[in-house]
Design a protein around this motif. Structure first.
Motif, PDB file in Angstrom:
ATOM      1  N   UNK A   1       0.833  -1.195   0.000  1.00 57.93           N
ATOM      2  CA  UNK A   1       0.000   0.000   0.000  1.00 57.93           C
ATOM      3  C   UNK A   1       0.874   1.253   0.000  1.00 57.93           C
ATOM      4  N   UNK A   2       0.230   2.398  -0.135  1.00 58.75           N
ATOM      5  CA  UNK A   2       0.964   3.647  -0.332  1.00 58.75           C
ATOM      6  C   UNK A   2       1.839   4.014   0.855  1.00 58.75           C
ATOM      7  N   UNK A   3       1.514   3.498   2.030  1.00 55.56           N
ATOM      8  CA  UNK A   3       2.285   3.820   3.232  1.00 55.56           C
ATOM      9  C   UNK A   3       3.483   2.885   3.433  1.00 55.56           C
ATOM     10  N   UNK A   4       3.696   1.979   2.492  1.00 57.45           N
ATOM     11  CA  UNK A   4       4.822   1.059   2.606  1.00 57.45           C
ATOM     12  C   UNK A   4       4.498  -0.221   3.324  1.00 57.45           C
TER      13      UNK A   4
ATOM     14  N   UNK B   1     -14.176 -10.863   3.788  1.00 56.79           N
ATOM     15  CA  UNK B   1     -13.447 -10.105   4.797  1.00 56.79           C
ATOM     16  C   UNK B   1     -13.334  -8.640   4.380  1.00 56.79           C
ATOM     17  N   UNK B   2     -13.375  -7.728   5.356  1.00 57.98           N
ATOM     18  CA  UNK B   2     -13.118  -6.324   5.071  1.00 57.98           C
ATOM     19  C   UNK B   2     -11.648  -6.133   4.716  1.00 57.98           C
ATOM     20  N   UNK B   3     -11.371  -5.197   3.810  1.00 61.39           N
ATOM     21  CA  UNK B   3      -9.996  -4.881   3.426  1.00 61.39           C
ATOM     22  C   UNK B   3      -9.266  -4.287   4.638  1.00 61.39           C
ATOM     23  N   UNK B   4      -7.998  -4.678   4.819  1.00 54.91           N
ATOM     24  CA  UNK B   4      -7.222  -4.188   5.959  1.00 54.91           C
ATOM     25  C   UNK B   4      -5.869  -3.677   5.485  1.00 54.91           C
ATOM     26  N   UNK B   5      -5.550  -2.431   5.830  1.00 54.06           N
ATOM     27  CA  UNK B   5      -4.226  -1.868   5.593  1.00 54.06           C
ATOM     28  C   UNK B   5      -3.354  -2.113   6.820  1.00 54.06           C
ATOM     29  N   UNK B   6      -2.225  -2.759   6.600  1.00 47.72           N
ATOM     30  CA  UNK B   6      -1.306  -3.092   7.689  1.00 47.72           C
ATOM     31  C   UNK B   6      -0.059  -2.224   7.543  1.00 47.72           C
ATOM     32  N   UNK B   7       0.263  -1.392   8.518  1.00 51.15           N
ATOM     33  CA  UNK B   7       1.458  -0.556   8.389  1.00 51.15           C
ATOM     34  C   UNK B   7       2.739  -1.370   8.515  1.00 51.15           C
TER      35      UNK B   7
END
Length: 268
Positions: A63-66, A75-81
């Motif tokens: 993702x854009x945050x690396x 399942x709901x989409x999840x952004x993992x830092x």
């Protein structure tokens, strides 16, 4: 002329492949390839489609945050830092290798545990915590992330075409999870190569890739082939010393760039 026709990376070990038109080679292989992994929450043992075929339905992308974006049916989409320098370290094992790597946190763990049905954790490997490649096949200092044993896997398209003909139906290349697919050679020509060059980068053929039950899982559905193909057919002509081989593991010499269409030169 032989050339690259397909490039793949797997941001999450045993997750869905990410097709690429071009890729950067860093110290561990294709940049971003198998830098994240699911582990058993209690033992730290790595998890894969071998025991959890549903992992074949996890779509993991940068993702854009690396960090990593996780998606799966229902399942709901999840952004993992990306874990920061202060992230807790977790002891994990990949086959016989023990490592301590950053844990991605409770939210990612809860997402995976809900999807897969028991407690799991998500971990990430920074370059400085990567594993040494087996020195029986590599030099000291040559490293790999969470891939089974080697930085890269190459398969010739002609080899898959020959196997498909023997099985009697078209087989998906992604059953074998290569990074590089090469067209233009004879079936299994890659077995006889020792060194190749693509662009400005040289690669050493480390060893043949031994295959397992994972090859019988349909990459689009996660279902196992009831006839255990293509492993059944491979055993009839690709078995040696109790192992079944298909494709070649590579170690690359330095960083570089790869892209679909690049010529593949056999040096030795």
């Amino acid at each position: 002329m032989m050339r690259i026709t397909q490039l793949y990376r797997y941001p999450l070990k045993s997750g869905i492949a990410e097709p690429l038109e071009d890729a950067r080679l860093d110290g561990l292989g294709l940049a971003g390839d198998r830098r994240w992994m699911v582990v058993d929450a209690q033992s730290g043992r790595f998890q894969s489609q071998r025991a959890l075929p549903r992992m074949s339905q996890i779509l993991a992308r940068w993702n854009a945050a690396g960090g990593l974006t996780l998606q799966a049916p229902g399942m709901a989409c999840l952004d993992v830092p990306l874990p920061d320098d202060g992230a807790a370290l977790r002891g994990v094992t990949v086959w016989s290798d023990a490592m301590r790597v950053p844990d991605a946190g409770d939210e990612a763990a809860a997402w995976l545990s809900e999807l897969l049905g028991k407690p799991y954790r998500l971990v990430q490997v920074p370059a400085e915590r990567a594993r040494q490649v087996d020195t029986g096949y590599a030099e000291p200092g040559e490293k790999v992330g969470f891939a089974d044993g080697f930085p890269l896997l190459l398969i010739g398209q002609a080899s898959l075409d020959d196997l498909s003909a023997r099985v009697g139906r078209p087989l998906e290349m992604l059953r074998f999870r290569p990074n590089l697919v090469v067209e233009g050679g004879e079936p299994y020509a890659e077995d006889g190569w020792k060194r190749i060059r693509i662009g400005d980068t040289e690669f050493r053929m480390a060893k043949g890739c031994s295959r397992c039950i994972l090859t019988t899982i349909d990459p689009s559905t996660g279902e196992r082939s009831p006839d255990r193909e293509p492993l059944t057919t491979l055993k009839t002509y690709r078995e040696r010393d109790g192992e079944v081989y298909f494709g070649q593991n590579l170690v690359h010499q330095g960083e570089g760039e790869l892209r679909v269409g690049m010529a593949v030169e056999v040096l030795e």
